[in-house]
Design an enzyme around this catalytic site. Structure first.
Site, short mmCIF file in Angstrom:
data_model
loop_
_atom_site.label_atom_id
_atom_site.label_comp_id
_atom_site.label_asym_id
_atom_site.label_seq_id
_atom_site.Cartn_x
_atom_site.Cartn_y
_atom_site.Cartn_z
N GLN A 188 -48.29 -71.59 -65.93
CA GLN A 188 -47.29 -71.15 -64.94
C GLN A 188 -47.49 -69.68 -64.58
O GLN A 188 -47.32 -68.81 -65.44
CB GLN A 188 -45.89 -71.34 -65.55
N GLY A 189 -47.79 -69.41 -63.32
CA GLY A 189 -47.98 -68.03 -62.87
C GLY A 189 -46.81 -67.54 -62.05
O GLY A 189 -46.93 -67.36 -60.83
N TYR A 190 -45.68 -67.36 -62.70
CA TYR A 190 -44.50 -66.82 -62.02
C TYR A 190 -44.40 -65.30 -62.29
O TYR A 190 -44.45 -64.49 -61.39
CB TYR A 190 -43.23 -67.50 -62.53
N SER A 191 -44.24 -64.94 -63.58
CA SER A 191 -43.90 -63.55 -63.94
C SER A 191 -45.04 -62.58 -63.67
O SER A 191 -46.22 -62.93 -63.79
CB SER A 191 -43.54 -63.46 -65.42
N SER A 226 -34.08 -65.10 -68.59
CA SER A 226 -33.37 -64.71 -69.83
C SER A 226 -31.93 -65.25 -69.84
O SER A 226 -31.38 -65.60 -68.79
CB SER A 226 -33.34 -63.18 -69.94
N ASN A 227 -31.35 -65.30 -71.03
CA ASN A 227 -29.99 -65.85 -71.13
C ASN A 227 -28.97 -65.02 -70.36
O ASN A 227 -27.98 -65.54 -69.85
CB ASN A 227 -29.60 -66.00 -72.61
N GLU A 228 -29.23 -63.70 -70.26
CA GLU A 228 -28.31 -62.85 -69.48
C GLU A 228 -28.35 -63.30 -68.01
O GLU A 228 -27.30 -63.40 -67.35
CB GLU A 228 -28.71 -61.37 -69.57
N GLU A 252 -37.38 -76.56 -65.91
CA GLU A 252 -37.88 -75.78 -67.04
C GLU A 252 -36.73 -75.47 -68.01
O GLU A 252 -36.85 -75.64 -69.22
CB GLU A 252 -38.51 -74.47 -66.54
C1 LIG Z 1 -43.19 -65.86 -75.07
C2 LIG Z 1 -42.99 -65.82 -73.58
C3 LIG Z 1 -43.64 -66.76 -72.80
C4 LIG Z 1 -43.52 -66.70 -71.41
N1 LIG Z 1 -44.23 -67.62 -70.66
C5 LIG Z 1 -44.24 -67.49 -69.31
C6 LIG Z 1 -45.12 -68.30 -68.51
O1 LIG Z 1 -45.82 -69.17 -69.01
N2 LIG Z 1 -45.15 -68.08 -67.18
C7 LIG Z 1 -44.37 -67.15 -66.57
O2 LIG Z 1 -44.43 -67.01 -65.35
N3 LIG Z 1 -43.54 -66.34 -67.30
C8 LIG Z 1 -43.46 -66.49 -68.65
N4 LIG Z 1 -42.64 -65.69 -69.41
C9 LIG Z 1 -41.92 -64.61 -68.75
C10 LIG Z 1 -40.41 -64.76 -68.77
O3 LIG Z 1 -39.96 -65.68 -67.82
C11 LIG Z 1 -39.84 -63.34 -68.52
O4 LIG Z 1 -40.15 -62.58 -69.67
C12 LIG Z 1 -38.36 -63.35 -68.32
O5 LIG Z 1 -38.03 -63.92 -67.07
C13 LIG Z 1 -37.75 -61.92 -68.39
O6 LIG Z 1 -38.44 -61.05 -67.56
P1 LIG Z 1 -39.01 -59.65 -68.11
O7 LIG Z 1 -39.76 -59.93 -69.36
O8 LIG Z 1 -39.74 -59.00 -66.99
O9 LIG Z 1 -37.73 -58.81 -68.50
P2 LIG Z 1 -36.81 -57.94 -67.53
O10 LIG Z 1 -36.58 -58.71 -66.27
O11 LIG Z 1 -37.39 -56.59 -67.42
O12 LIG Z 1 -35.46 -57.89 -68.35
C14 LIG Z 1 -35.27 -57.02 -69.46
C15 LIG Z 1 -33.88 -57.23 -70.02
O13 LIG Z 1 -32.89 -56.89 -69.01
C16 LIG Z 1 -32.01 -57.98 -68.79
N5 LIG Z 1 -31.68 -58.06 -67.37
C17 LIG Z 1 -32.53 -57.92 -66.32
N6 LIG Z 1 -31.87 -58.07 -65.15
C18 LIG Z 1 -30.58 -58.33 -65.45
C19 LIG Z 1 -29.41 -58.59 -64.67
N7 LIG Z 1 -29.45 -58.64 -63.35
N8 LIG Z 1 -28.24 -58.82 -65.34
C20 LIG Z 1 -28.19 -58.80 -66.69
N9 LIG Z 1 -29.27 -58.54 -67.48
C21 LIG Z 1 -30.43 -58.32 -66.87
C22 LIG Z 1 -32.78 -59.22 -69.23
O14 LIG Z 1 -31.91 -60.25 -69.64
C23 LIG Z 1 -33.58 -58.69 -70.40
O15 LIG Z 1 -32.81 -58.68 -71.57
C24 LIG Z 1 -42.71 -65.73 -70.80
C25 LIG Z 1 -42.03 -64.80 -71.61
C26 LIG Z 1 -42.17 -64.83 -72.98
C27 LIG Z 1 -41.45 -63.81 -73.80
#
Ligand SMILES: Cc1cc2nc3c(=O)[nH]c(=O)nc-3n(C[C@H](O)[C@H](O)[C@H](O)COP(=O)(O)OP(=O)(O)OC[C@H]3O[C@@H](n4cnc5c(N)ncnc54)[C@H](O)[C@@H]3O)c2cc1C
Length: 399
Positions: free
Chosen positions: A126-129, A384-386, A244
């Site tokens: 999955q190439g989302y992030s 994330s859960n938030e 998902e």
């Molecule tokens: C082990 C692992 C596997 C993963 N696998 C994949 C994958 O296969 N493909 C893929 O595309 N992605 C993948 N991800 C990425 C995952 O979806 C992102 O890590 C996730 O969406 C959070 O984004 P971020 O890491 O950029 O954190 P950030 O967006 O920078 O967030 C940092 C913190 O701020 C909080 N936050 C941010 N915005 C808000 C808001 N508006 N309100 C309240 N709180 C907020 C978040 O909850 C978090 O606690 C994976 C992540 C992990 C850790």
């Protein structure tokens, strides 16, 4: 709501149990139960076994190879698999891309890609992030520029789970920089073996290398790999995320983890009594069990809505939060139950063939810390859960 299984459902459960007894390789089940890492081959083997029986893509419509199960059958299957030590179905092709292609792909894409998912011809990731686009996913910056019958892709994805095994990646790419963020995104299927794709592993908290960075430099992607319409990818991306999140909740795995916790709490002693009789520990176990019972009902509601032709919707966010909190609490209790014996990190214990004496005489201790750390990811990925709480407040509570 009648929560007892009907005689037909009980017969189905017996059928699933007999299948698992007969077909689930003991070697793989032992690894799952011990919390050890599965290889690509282990996962492919299990997919092939399920596919042969027609049970791999169990939420797909029958015309595309699904078994035509209702909500309760899916629930029974997931639960029985988890209790027997069946590996989770690798979600990227079967649970994520499949439903998107079925709903938004053209006939040619369905005909070509869906059987390949079932047969394991492609391994998807999955190439989302991206480094600047996680919670704020609509900020993706990887570009795809149309050039005749190709797109030229440049940019970077990150946290790509199991990218090291994959030959294909579905990506969110920016095809219009001038439009509002969500309106300039497309959903593209990219060949990971094409020139210009580079993968770099990321080592995670539990010592594993299951996530990666993926770099794209002038990668040529045929236009027929565009899913749906150009610049409409945000709609498909959100649809995929509901599947998902529902999957991440992992009710079956919570049930099997709770069963494991109970075994450990009966085995470990505190003040001359099994830990399960310690009032504080017993109260925490009871609390998590009650939460799990509640979540089972919500899970049935969501899968019933899907079986009835709906999509999981914002309820998948509720399920994701509760499922991941419960799973993390159970893993935390497992680690606490073993106390200091869960502390050492033994890398070799994560792999098949490790046969040292159990730490502190408790079989489960060697992998407890790695499992605990690995599953911290549950409350982060899939949104994330938030962020799920934000979705619930907006979509369900109307705030
Ligand atoms: C082990 C692992 C596997 C993963 N696998 C994949 C994958 O296969 N493909 C893929 O595309 N992605 C993948 N991800 C990425 C995952 O979806 C992102 O890590 C996730 O969406 C959070 O984004 P971020 O890491 O950029 O954190 P950030 O967006 O920078 O967030 C940092 C913190 O701020 C909080 N936050 C941010 N915005 C808000 C808001 N508006 N309100 C309240 N709180 C907020 C978040 O909850 C978090 O606690 C994976 C992540 C992990 C850790």
């Amino acid at each position: 709501m009648d929560l007892q299984f009907t005689p037909e459902e009980q017969a189905f459960r017996d059928e699933v149990r007999a299948f698992l007894k007969d077909k689930l390789p003991a070697r793989i089940a032992a690894k799952v139960k011990a919390g050890q890492r599965l290889t690509k081959e282990d996962q492919e083997e299990w997919h092939a076994i399920l596919n042969e029986r027609g049970w791999l893509a169990n939420h797909w419509p029958q015309e595309h190879g699904g078994p035509g199960w209702g909500a309760v059958q899916k629930f029974i299957f997931d639960t029985e698999c988890a209790l027997a030590g069946g590996p989770r179905i690798v979600p990227f092709g079967v649970n994520m891309l499949g439903p998107v292609l079925i709903k938004y792909g053209n006939e040619q894409q369905k005909k070509y890609w869906l059987p390949r998912i079932l047969n394991g011809d492609d391994w998807w990731c999955q190439g989302y992030s991206e480094p600047g686009a996680g919670s704020d996913l609509a900020s993706v910056k990887t570009t795809a520029v149309r050039n005749g019958d190709h797109y030229i892709v440049n940019g970077q994805k990150t946290w790509t789970t199991q990218g090291q095994h994959a030959n294909m990646i579905f990506c969110l790419v920016r095809t219009n920089k001038d439009a509002k963020a969500q309106a300039g995104i497309s959903f593209l299927l990219v060949d990971m073996t094409a020139p210009g794709v580079e993968l770099r592993p990321i080592r995670t908290l539990d010592g594993d290398k299951e996530v990666n960075e993926v770099f794209f430099t002038d990668v040529k992607v045929p236009v027929e790999n565009l899913v749906g319409e150009e610049n409409k990818g945000w709609t498909y991306a959100k649809y995929l995320l509901t599947y998902e999140r529902t999957g991440i909740a992992g009710v079956g795995f919570c049930i099997s983890a709770l069963a494991k916790l109970k075994v450990i709490a009966a085995k470990v002693h505190k003040n001359g009594k099994p830990l399960s009789q310690d009032p504080l520990f017993a109260a925490r176990m009871a609390r998590v069990e009650i939460d799990l019972e509640n979540m089972k009902t919500t899970n049935l509601r969501v899968i019933a809505a899907v079986a009835g032709g709906g999509v999981p919707g914002a309820e998948s966010s509720m399920l994701k939060i509760r499922g991941t909190e419960i799973r993390q609490e159970i893993l935390s209790l497992i680690r606490r139950a073993m106390g200091p014996y869960a502390v050492p990190y033994i890398d070799e214990a994560q792999y098949e063939g490790w046969n040292e004496a159990p730490v502190g005489g408790i079989d489960e201790a060697a992998t407890a810390a790695a499992s605990y750390f690995n599953y911290r990811k549950l409350s982060i990925f899939g949104g994330s859960n938030e962020i799920q709480k934000n979705i619930i407040s907006k979509m369900i509570l109307g705030l």
